[in-house]
Scaffold this active site. Structure first.
Site, PDB file in Angstrom:
ATOM      1  CE1 TYR A  37      14.688  13.045  25.826  1.00 38.15           C
ATOM      2  CE2 TYR A  37      16.329  11.689  24.690  1.00 38.15           C
ATOM      3  CZ  TYR A  37      15.971  12.506  25.748  1.00 38.15           C
ATOM      4  OH  TYR A  37      16.894  12.799  26.706  1.00 38.15           O
TER       5      TYR A  37
ATOM      6  CB  SER B 287      20.411  14.009  25.766  1.00 38.27           C
ATOM      7  OG  SER B 287      20.684  12.665  25.474  1.00 38.27           O
TER       8      SER B 287
ATOM      9  CB  ILE C  27      18.348  15.277  36.777  1.00 37.72           C
ATOM     10  CG1 ILE C  27      18.617  13.917  36.128  1.00 37.72           C
ATOM     11  CG2 ILE C  27      19.634  16.119  36.772  1.00 37.72           C
ATOM     12  CD1 ILE C  27      18.879  13.953  34.640  1.00 37.72           C
TER      13      ILE C  27
ATOM     14  CG  ASN D 216      23.457   6.385  29.580  1.00 31.88           C
ATOM     15  OD1 ASN D 216      23.932   7.032  28.657  1.00 31.88           O
ATOM     16  ND2 ASN D 216      22.636   5.377  29.374  1.00 31.88           N
TER      17      ASN D 216
ATOM     18  CG  ASP E 298       7.610  18.463  38.391  1.00 31.72           C
ATOM     19  OD1 ASP E 298       8.820  18.151  38.393  1.00 31.72           O
ATOM     20  OD2 ASP E 298       6.729  17.775  37.832  1.00 31.72           O
TER      21      ASP E 298
ATOM     22  CE  LYS F 112      16.145  16.495  26.358  1.00 30.17           C
ATOM     23  NZ  LYS F 112      15.651  17.451  27.340  1.00 30.17           N
TER      24      LYS F 112
ATOM     25  NE  ARG G 140      23.755   3.601  25.473  1.00 29.93           N
ATOM     26  CZ  ARG G 140      23.965   2.779  24.439  1.00 29.93           C
ATOM     27  NH1 ARG G 140      25.184   2.359  24.144  1.00 29.93           N
ATOM     28  NH2 ARG G 140      22.959   2.368  23.703  1.00 29.93           N
TER      29      ARG G 140
ATOM     30  N   GLY H 269      11.607  16.010  39.736  1.00 32.29           N
ATOM     31  CA  GLY H 269      12.050  14.810  39.016  1.00 32.29           C
ATOM     32  C   GLY H 269      13.399  14.302  39.514  1.00 32.29           C
TER      33      GLY H 269
ATOM     34  CE1 TYR I 278      22.039  17.520  32.298  1.00 30.39           C
ATOM     35  CE2 TYR I 278      20.031  16.208  32.279  1.00 30.39           C
ATOM     36  CZ  TYR I 278      20.697  17.379  32.584  1.00 30.39           C
ATOM     37  OH  TYR I 278      20.004  18.394  33.191  1.00 30.39           O
TER      38      TYR I 278
ATOM     39  N   GLY J 128      17.255   1.040  17.526  1.00 29.13           N
ATOM     40  CA  GLY J 128      17.611   2.429  17.828  1.00 29.13           C
ATOM     41  C   GLY J 128      18.803   2.583  18.762  1.00 29.13           C
TER      42      GLY J 128
ATOM     43  CG  ASP K 120       2.172  21.715  31.006  1.00 27.85           C
ATOM     44  OD1 ASP K 120       3.127  22.273  30.425  1.00 27.85           O
ATOM     45  OD2 ASP K 120       1.540  20.757  30.523  1.00 27.85           O
TER      46      ASP K 120
HETATM   47  N1  UFG Z   1      19.561  -2.151  28.381  1.00 30.47           N
HETATM   48  C1  UFG Z   1      19.374  -3.509  28.495  1.00 30.47           C
HETATM   49  N2  UFG Z   1      18.231  -3.947  29.089  1.00 30.47           N
HETATM   50  C2  UFG Z   1      17.284  -3.112  29.598  1.00 30.47           C
HETATM   51  C3  UFG Z   1      17.489  -1.713  29.485  1.00 30.47           C
HETATM   52  C4  UFG Z   1      18.640  -1.263  28.859  1.00 30.47           C
HETATM   53  O1  UFG Z   1      20.193  -4.304  28.045  1.00 30.47           O
HETATM   54  O2  UFG Z   1      16.263  -3.589  30.115  1.00 30.47           O
HETATM   55  C5  UFG Z   1      20.786  -1.665  27.750  1.00 30.47           C
HETATM   56  C6  UFG Z   1      20.514  -0.828  26.513  1.00 30.47           C
HETATM   57  O3  UFG Z   1      20.380  -1.636  25.382  1.00 30.47           O
HETATM   58  C7  UFG Z   1      21.765   0.065  26.483  1.00 30.47           C
HETATM   59  C8  UFG Z   1      22.104   0.246  27.970  1.00 30.47           C
HETATM   60  O4  UFG Z   1      21.450  -0.807  28.645  1.00 30.47           O
HETATM   61  O5  UFG Z   1      22.817  -0.619  25.879  1.00 30.47           O
HETATM   62  C9  UFG Z   1      21.607   1.566  28.522  1.00 30.47           C
HETATM   63  O6  UFG Z   1      20.235   1.703  28.213  1.00 30.47           O
HETATM   64  P1  UFG Z   1      19.301   2.810  28.871  1.00 30.47           P
HETATM   65  O7  UFG Z   1      17.931   2.626  28.323  1.00 30.47           O
HETATM   66  O8  UFG Z   1      19.469   2.820  30.349  1.00 30.47           O
HETATM   67  O9  UFG Z   1      19.946   4.159  28.336  1.00 30.47           O
HETATM   68  P2  UFG Z   1      20.167   4.649  26.820  1.00 30.47           P
HETATM   69  O10 UFG Z   1      21.644   4.765  26.662  1.00 30.47           O
HETATM   70  O11 UFG Z   1      19.431   3.862  25.839  1.00 30.47           O
HETATM   71  O12 UFG Z   1      19.404   6.039  26.891  1.00 30.47           O
HETATM   72  C10 UFG Z   1      19.882   7.072  27.638  1.00 30.47           C
HETATM   73  C11 UFG Z   1      18.722   7.963  28.111  1.00 30.47           C
HETATM   74  C12 UFG Z   1      18.076   8.684  26.970  1.00 30.47           C
HETATM   75  C13 UFG Z   1      19.109   9.324  26.090  1.00 30.47           C
HETATM   76  C14 UFG Z   1      20.145   8.333  25.657  1.00 30.47           C
HETATM   77  C15 UFG Z   1      21.220   8.940  24.844  1.00 30.47           C
HETATM   78  O13 UFG Z   1      17.751   7.199  28.774  1.00 30.47           O
HETATM   79  O14 UFG Z   1      17.251   9.673  27.503  1.00 30.47           O
HETATM   80  O15 UFG Z   1      20.745   7.782  26.810  1.00 30.47           O
HETATM   81  O16 UFG Z   1      22.075   7.972  24.362  1.00 30.47           O
HETATM   82  F1  UFG Z   1      18.563   9.842  24.974  1.00 30.47           F
END
Ligand code: UFG
Length: 339
Positions: free
Chosen positions: A151, A126, A14, A181, A33, A155, A233, A12, A179, A299, A60
Protein backbone atom coordinates in the site's frame (compact mmCIF):
# COMPACT_ATOMS: atom_id res chain seq x y z
CA UNK A 1 -19.55 27.80 -17.00
CA UNK A 2 -18.57 26.32 -13.65
CA UNK A 3 -15.50 24.14 -13.48
CA UNK A 4 -16.36 20.47 -13.55
CA UNK A 5 -14.18 18.43 -11.22
CA UNK A 6 -13.98 14.65 -11.57
CA UNK A 7 -13.77 12.94 -8.20
CA UNK A 8 -12.65 9.35 -8.46
CA UNK A 9 -13.68 7.55 -5.29
CA UNK A 10 -16.04 10.44 -4.61
CA UNK A 11 -18.54 8.47 -2.53
CA UNK A 12 -15.81 7.40 -0.11
CA UNK A 13 -14.89 8.94 3.22
CA UNK A 14 -12.61 11.76 2.08
CA UNK A 15 -14.15 11.99 -1.40
CA UNK A 16 -17.67 12.68 -0.10
CA UNK A 17 -16.47 15.42 2.25
CA UNK A 18 -14.47 16.98 -0.58
CA UNK A 19 -17.51 16.87 -2.88
CA UNK A 20 -19.44 18.90 -0.30
CA UNK A 21 -16.67 21.50 0.07
CA UNK A 22 -16.18 21.82 -3.70
CA UNK A 23 -19.90 22.22 -4.35
CA UNK A 24 -20.18 24.85 -1.62
CA UNK A 25 -17.48 26.80 -3.48
CA UNK A 26 -19.45 26.69 -6.75
CA UNK A 27 -17.66 23.79 -8.42
CA UNK A 28 -19.64 21.17 -10.31
CA UNK A 29 -18.76 17.67 -9.18
CA UNK A 30 -18.73 14.47 -11.21
CA UNK A 31 -18.24 11.38 -9.09
CA UNK A 32 -16.92 8.10 -10.42
CA UNK A 33 -16.87 5.27 -7.92
CA UNK A 34 -17.18 1.49 -8.20
CA UNK A 35 -18.94 1.40 -4.79
CA UNK A 36 -16.55 -1.34 -3.64
CA UNK A 37 -15.99 0.50 -0.36
CA UNK A 38 -18.83 3.03 -0.26
CA UNK A 39 -22.58 3.27 -0.66
CA UNK A 40 -24.86 4.90 -3.19
CA UNK A 41 -26.88 6.58 -0.44
CA UNK A 42 -23.90 8.89 0.18
CA UNK A 43 -25.00 10.76 -2.97
CA UNK A 44 -28.33 11.57 -1.32
CA UNK A 45 -26.51 12.76 1.79
CA UNK A 46 -24.31 15.04 -0.30
CA UNK A 47 -27.45 16.41 -1.92
CA UNK A 48 -29.10 16.96 1.46
CA UNK A 49 -26.09 18.95 2.66
CA UNK A 50 -25.47 21.02 -0.48
CA UNK A 51 -28.92 21.17 -2.08
CA UNK A 52 -27.40 19.89 -5.31
CA UNK A 53 -26.93 16.44 -6.76
CA UNK A 54 -23.48 15.54 -8.03
CA UNK A 55 -23.36 13.69 -11.33
CA UNK A 56 -22.52 10.03 -10.68
CA UNK A 57 -21.11 7.12 -12.66
CA UNK A 58 -20.52 3.66 -11.25
CA UNK A 59 -17.24 2.51 -12.76
CA UNK A 60 -13.78 1.23 -11.96
CA UNK A 61 -11.08 3.64 -13.12
CA UNK A 62 -9.20 0.70 -14.67
CA UNK A 63 -12.04 0.34 -17.21
CA UNK A 64 -10.45 2.64 -19.78
CA UNK A 65 -13.30 2.71 -22.30
CA UNK A 66 -15.91 3.48 -19.66
CA UNK A 67 -13.85 6.31 -18.23
CA UNK A 68 -13.06 7.56 -21.72
CA UNK A 69 -16.81 7.83 -22.34
CA UNK A 70 -17.18 9.93 -19.18
CA UNK A 71 -14.49 12.32 -20.40
CA UNK A 72 -16.18 12.47 -23.81
CA UNK A 73 -19.58 13.22 -22.28
CA UNK A 74 -18.46 15.99 -19.93
CA UNK A 75 -16.23 19.03 -19.96
CA UNK A 76 -13.95 17.97 -17.15
CA UNK A 77 -11.55 20.71 -16.06
CA UNK A 78 -9.80 19.02 -13.15
CA UNK A 79 -9.38 15.70 -11.34
CA UNK A 80 -9.14 14.73 -7.71
CA UNK A 81 -8.05 11.13 -7.53
CA UNK A 82 -9.15 9.35 -4.36
CA UNK A 83 -10.10 5.94 -5.75
CA UNK A 84 -7.71 3.39 -4.29
CA UNK A 85 -7.36 0.51 -1.91
CA UNK A 86 -6.12 1.70 1.47
CA UNK A 87 -5.71 -1.13 3.99
CA UNK A 88 -2.09 -1.70 4.94
CA UNK A 89 -2.55 -5.29 6.19
CA UNK A 90 -4.65 -6.36 3.21
CA UNK A 91 -2.00 -4.97 0.86
CA UNK A 92 0.61 -7.27 2.39
CA UNK A 93 -1.66 -10.26 1.69
CA UNK A 94 -2.80 -9.17 -1.76
CA UNK A 95 -0.03 -7.05 -3.29
CA UNK A 96 -0.98 -7.70 -6.91
CA UNK A 97 -4.49 -6.40 -6.34
CA UNK A 98 -3.06 -3.26 -4.72
CA UNK A 99 -0.59 -2.55 -7.52
CA UNK A 100 -3.24 -3.29 -10.14
CA UNK A 101 -5.91 -0.99 -8.71
CA UNK A 102 -3.81 1.84 -7.31
CA UNK A 103 -1.30 2.11 -10.16
CA UNK A 104 -3.39 1.26 -13.22
CA UNK A 105 -6.09 3.73 -12.25
CA UNK A 106 -3.49 6.51 -12.06
CA UNK A 107 -2.07 5.54 -15.46
CA UNK A 108 -5.51 5.59 -17.09
CA UNK A 109 -6.22 9.03 -15.69
CA UNK A 110 -2.92 10.40 -16.99
CA UNK A 111 -3.63 9.01 -20.47
CA UNK A 112 -7.07 10.60 -20.44
CA UNK A 113 -5.73 13.92 -19.13
CA UNK A 114 -3.39 14.05 -22.12
CA UNK A 115 -6.13 13.03 -24.56
CA UNK A 116 -8.68 15.55 -23.29
CA UNK A 117 -6.25 18.30 -22.26
CA UNK A 118 -7.18 18.25 -18.62
CA UNK A 119 -4.39 20.01 -16.80
CA UNK A 120 -4.72 19.62 -13.00
CA UNK A 121 -4.81 16.51 -10.82
CA UNK A 122 -4.78 16.25 -7.04
CA UNK A 123 -3.54 12.92 -5.70
CA UNK A 124 -4.31 11.30 -2.33
CA UNK A 125 -0.89 10.53 -0.96
CA UNK A 126 -0.04 9.62 2.60
CA UNK A 127 2.44 10.32 5.36
CA UNK A 128 3.26 6.64 5.01
CA UNK A 129 5.76 7.70 2.29
CA UNK A 130 8.07 8.89 5.10
CA UNK A 131 8.14 5.63 7.10
CA UNK A 132 9.44 6.40 10.61
CA UNK A 133 11.19 9.76 10.18
CA UNK A 134 14.19 10.40 12.42
CA UNK A 135 13.38 14.09 12.85
CA UNK A 136 9.94 15.33 13.93
CA UNK A 137 7.85 17.14 12.89
CA UNK A 138 8.37 15.72 9.42
CA UNK A 139 8.80 18.20 6.56
CA UNK A 140 8.28 17.64 2.82
CA UNK A 141 12.07 17.76 2.40
CA UNK A 142 12.37 14.44 4.23
CA UNK A 143 13.27 11.71 1.72
CA UNK A 144 11.08 8.64 1.28
CA UNK A 145 12.14 5.57 3.21
CA UNK A 146 11.66 2.12 1.66
CA UNK A 147 7.91 1.45 1.86
CA UNK A 148 6.75 -0.78 4.71
CA UNK A 149 3.86 -2.25 2.71
CA UNK A 150 2.63 -2.62 -0.88
CA UNK A 151 0.00 0.00 0.00
CA UNK A 152 2.70 2.48 1.02
CA UNK A 153 4.65 1.60 -2.09
CA UNK A 154 1.67 2.45 -4.30
CA UNK A 155 1.63 5.94 -2.75
CA UNK A 156 5.35 6.40 -3.42
CA UNK A 157 4.97 5.10 -6.97
CA UNK A 158 1.90 7.28 -7.56
CA UNK A 159 3.88 10.37 -6.57
CA UNK A 160 6.81 9.31 -8.74
CA UNK A 161 4.54 8.80 -11.75
CA UNK A 162 3.14 12.31 -11.26
CA UNK A 163 6.60 13.86 -10.86
CA UNK A 164 7.82 12.21 -14.07
CA UNK A 165 4.62 12.93 -16.02
CA UNK A 166 4.56 16.62 -15.13
CA UNK A 167 8.25 16.89 -16.02
CA UNK A 168 7.60 15.36 -19.45
CA UNK A 169 4.27 17.00 -20.30
CA UNK A 170 3.89 20.70 -19.70
CA UNK A 171 0.13 20.47 -20.05
CA UNK A 172 -0.20 18.48 -16.84
CA UNK A 173 0.01 19.90 -13.31
CA UNK A 174 -0.21 17.86 -10.16
CA UNK A 175 -0.39 18.28 -6.40
CA UNK A 176 0.04 15.36 -4.02
CA UNK A 177 -1.49 15.82 -0.61
CA UNK A 178 0.23 13.69 2.02
CA UNK A 179 -2.58 12.98 4.45
CA UNK A 180 -1.75 12.24 8.04
CA UNK A 181 -4.57 10.40 9.91
CA UNK A 182 -7.99 11.60 8.63
CA UNK A 183 -10.82 11.19 11.16
CA UNK A 184 -14.08 12.81 12.23
CA UNK A 185 -17.16 13.52 10.15
CA UNK A 186 -19.21 16.33 8.65
CA UNK A 187 -21.05 18.48 11.21
CA UNK A 188 -24.40 17.52 9.65
CA UNK A 189 -23.83 13.93 10.77
CA UNK A 190 -24.91 12.85 7.27
CA UNK A 191 -21.56 11.69 5.89
CA UNK A 192 -18.61 9.96 7.55
CA UNK A 193 -16.45 6.88 7.46
CA UNK A 194 -18.18 3.58 6.62
CA UNK A 195 -15.79 0.81 7.57
CA UNK A 196 -16.67 -2.58 6.16
CA UNK A 197 -16.33 -5.43 8.66
CA UNK A 198 -14.00 -5.04 11.63
CA UNK A 199 -12.37 -1.61 11.48
CA UNK A 200 -8.59 -1.61 11.17
CA UNK A 201 -8.27 2.05 12.13
CA UNK A 202 -8.39 3.52 15.60
CA UNK A 203 -11.30 5.97 15.52
CA UNK A 204 -13.96 3.71 13.94
CA UNK A 205 -12.88 1.00 16.39
CA UNK A 206 -13.32 3.41 19.29
CA UNK A 207 -16.78 4.58 18.15
CA UNK A 208 -17.96 1.01 17.52
CA UNK A 209 -16.69 -0.08 20.94
CA UNK A 210 -18.39 2.88 22.62
CA UNK A 211 -21.60 1.97 20.76
CA UNK A 212 -21.38 -1.57 22.15
CA UNK A 213 -20.75 -3.18 18.78
CA UNK A 214 -17.26 -4.32 19.90
CA UNK A 215 -16.35 -5.61 23.33
CA UNK A 216 -13.14 -3.72 23.87
CA UNK A 217 -10.50 -1.71 22.08
CA UNK A 218 -7.10 -3.29 21.87
CA UNK A 219 -4.35 -0.71 22.17
CA UNK A 220 -1.45 -1.95 20.11
CA UNK A 221 1.60 -1.38 22.29
CA UNK A 222 1.98 0.36 25.63
CA UNK A 223 5.76 0.26 25.78
CA UNK A 224 6.74 2.71 23.05
CA UNK A 225 9.26 5.41 23.82
CA UNK A 226 6.57 8.10 24.15
CA UNK A 227 5.30 9.99 27.24
CA UNK A 228 2.50 7.50 27.96
CA UNK A 229 3.92 4.50 26.10
CA UNK A 230 1.33 4.50 23.29
CA UNK A 231 2.00 5.43 19.65
CA UNK A 232 1.59 8.99 18.41
CA UNK A 233 -0.16 10.17 15.22
CA UNK A 234 -1.27 13.47 13.72
CA UNK A 235 -5.07 13.13 13.49
CA UNK A 236 -6.70 15.57 11.09
CA UNK A 237 -10.39 16.41 10.77
CA UNK A 238 -11.73 15.18 7.42
CA UNK A 239 -13.46 18.54 6.76
CA UNK A 240 -10.14 20.40 7.12
CA UNK A 241 -8.57 17.81 4.82
CA UNK A 242 -11.40 18.20 2.28
CA UNK A 243 -10.82 21.96 2.20
CA UNK A 244 -7.14 21.40 1.36
CA UNK A 245 -8.28 19.71 -1.88
CA UNK A 246 -10.38 22.72 -2.86
CA UNK A 247 -7.41 25.02 -2.30
CA UNK A 248 -5.11 22.70 -4.28
CA UNK A 249 -7.40 22.44 -7.32
CA UNK A 250 -8.04 26.17 -7.20
CA UNK A 251 -4.29 26.85 -7.17
CA UNK A 252 -3.78 24.82 -10.33
CA UNK A 253 -6.86 26.04 -12.20
CA UNK A 254 -5.98 29.64 -11.54
CA UNK A 255 -2.34 29.25 -12.52
CA UNK A 256 -1.14 30.15 -9.05
CA UNK A 257 1.10 27.09 -8.97
CA UNK A 258 4.79 27.91 -9.19
CA UNK A 259 6.04 24.41 -10.10
CA UNK A 260 4.13 21.87 -12.12
CA UNK A 261 4.45 19.24 -9.42
CA UNK A 262 4.05 20.05 -5.75
CA UNK A 263 3.44 18.02 -2.61
CA UNK A 264 2.24 19.06 0.82
CA UNK A 265 1.82 17.60 4.28
CA UNK A 266 -1.80 17.84 5.37
CA UNK A 267 -2.04 17.40 9.12
CA UNK A 268 -2.54 19.57 12.18
CA UNK A 269 1.09 19.57 13.26
CA UNK A 270 0.09 18.12 16.62
CA UNK A 271 0.79 14.54 17.68
CA UNK A 272 -1.66 12.68 19.92
CA UNK A 273 -1.13 9.33 21.61
CA UNK A 274 -3.71 6.54 21.52
CA UNK A 275 -4.49 7.20 25.19
CA UNK A 276 -4.94 10.92 24.54
CA UNK A 277 -7.38 10.11 21.74
CA UNK A 278 -9.41 7.91 24.10
CA UNK A 279 -9.38 10.64 26.78
CA UNK A 280 -10.62 13.21 24.29
CA UNK A 281 -13.36 10.85 23.10
CA UNK A 282 -14.53 10.10 26.65
CA UNK A 283 -14.48 13.78 27.61
CA UNK A 284 -16.50 14.85 24.58
CA UNK A 285 -19.04 12.02 24.60
CA UNK A 286 -19.21 11.07 28.29
CA UNK A 287 -19.07 7.46 27.07
CA UNK A 288 -16.41 5.07 28.41
CA UNK A 289 -14.28 3.06 26.01
CA UNK A 290 -13.23 -0.26 27.52
CA UNK A 291 -9.68 -1.00 26.44
CA UNK A 292 -6.76 -3.33 27.00
CA UNK A 293 -3.14 -2.86 26.09
CA UNK A 294 -1.83 -5.69 23.93
CA UNK A 295 1.29 -6.34 21.84
CA UNK A 296 2.48 -3.86 19.26
CA UNK A 297 0.96 -4.20 15.78
CA UNK A 298 3.56 -5.32 13.24
CA UNK A 299 4.54 -2.54 10.86
CA UNK A 300 3.38 0.32 13.11
CA UNK A 301 5.70 3.26 13.53
CA UNK A 302 6.19 4.86 16.96
CA UNK A 303 5.47 8.46 16.23
CA UNK A 304 4.74 10.85 13.38
CA UNK A 305 3.32 14.36 13.09
CA UNK A 306 3.52 16.95 10.36
CA UNK A 307 5.35 20.15 9.83
CA UNK A 308 2.55 21.95 8.00
CA UNK A 309 4.31 25.24 7.35
CA UNK A 310 4.59 24.64 3.61
CA UNK A 311 0.83 24.12 3.21
CA UNK A 312 0.20 27.08 5.56
CA UNK A 313 2.39 29.40 3.49
CA UNK A 314 2.02 28.18 -0.08
CA UNK A 315 -1.59 26.96 -0.06
CA UNK A 316 -2.72 29.42 2.58
CA UNK A 317 -4.39 26.42 4.22
CA UNK A 318 -4.50 25.59 7.89
CA UNK A 319 -6.37 23.00 9.94
CA UNK A 320 -9.00 24.60 12.17
CA UNK A 321 -10.68 21.73 14.02
CA UNK A 322 -9.07 20.10 17.06
CA UNK A 323 -9.04 16.53 18.38
CA UNK A 324 -12.07 17.13 20.61
CA UNK A 325 -14.09 18.22 17.59
CA UNK A 326 -12.85 15.19 15.64
CA UNK A 327 -14.08 12.88 18.41
CA UNK A 328 -17.40 14.69 18.85
CA UNK A 329 -18.23 14.51 15.16
CA UNK A 330 -17.05 10.89 14.79
CA UNK A 331 -19.41 9.93 17.63
CA UNK A 332 -22.32 11.89 16.16
CA UNK A 333 -21.80 9.99 12.91
CA UNK A 334 -21.67 6.64 14.72
CA UNK A 335 -24.92 7.44 16.52
CA UNK A 336 -26.61 8.39 13.25
CA UNK A 337 -25.44 5.15 11.64
CA UNK A 338 -27.41 3.20 14.22
CA UNK A 339 -30.63 5.08 13.39
N1 UFG B 1 -4.54 1.39 17.04
C1 UFG B 1 -4.84 0.69 18.18
N2 UFG B 1 -5.90 -0.16 18.14
C2 UFG B 1 -6.69 -0.33 17.05
C3 UFG B 1 -6.38 0.40 15.88
C4 UFG B 1 -5.29 1.25 15.90
O1 UFG B 1 -4.16 0.80 19.20
O2 UFG B 1 -7.63 -1.14 17.09
C5 UFG B 1 -3.41 2.31 17.07
C6 UFG B 1 -2.34 1.95 16.06
O3 UFG B 1 -1.45 1.01 16.58
C7 UFG B 1 -1.70 3.33 15.80
C8 UFG B 1 -2.88 4.30 15.96
O4 UFG B 1 -3.86 3.59 16.70
O5 UFG B 1 -0.77 3.61 16.80
C9 UFG B 1 -3.47 4.72 14.63
O6 UFG B 1 -3.76 3.56 13.88
P1 UFG B 1 -4.65 3.59 12.56
O7 UFG B 1 -4.76 2.19 12.06
O8 UFG B 1 -5.91 4.34 12.80
O9 UFG B 1 -3.78 4.47 11.57
P2 UFG B 1 -2.27 4.23 11.05
O10 UFG B 1 -1.49 5.39 11.58
O11 UFG B 1 -1.77 2.89 11.32
O12 UFG B 1 -2.54 4.27 9.49
C10 UFG B 1 -2.92 5.42 8.87
C11 UFG B 1 -3.76 5.10 7.62
C12 UFG B 1 -2.94 4.43 6.56
C13 UFG B 1 -1.65 5.16 6.34
C14 UFG B 1 -0.91 5.36 7.62
C15 UFG B 1 0.33 6.14 7.45
O13 UFG B 1 -4.83 4.26 7.96
O14 UFG B 1 -3.68 4.43 5.38
O15 UFG B 1 -1.74 6.08 8.51
O16 UFG B 1 1.05 6.19 8.63
F1 UFG B 1 -0.83 4.49 5.51
Amino acid sequence: MANQILLTGGTGFIGSHTAVELMSQGYEVIIVDDLSNSELKTLKSIERITGKKPKFYQADIRQYELINAIFKENKITGIIHFAAKKAVGESVEQPVMYYDININSMINLLKLMAAYQVQPIVFSSSCTVYGQPSILPVTEATPFLPAESPYGNTKQIGETILRDSTAANKNINAISLRYFNPVGAHESGLIGELPIGVPANLIPFITQTAAGLRQELKIFGGDYNTPDGTAIRDYIHVVDLAKAHVVAIDRMLNAKQAKRYEFFNIGTGKGSSVLEVIQSFEKMTKVKVPYRIVDRRPGDIVEIYADTSLANQVLDWKSLLNLDEMMRSAWQWQLNLGK
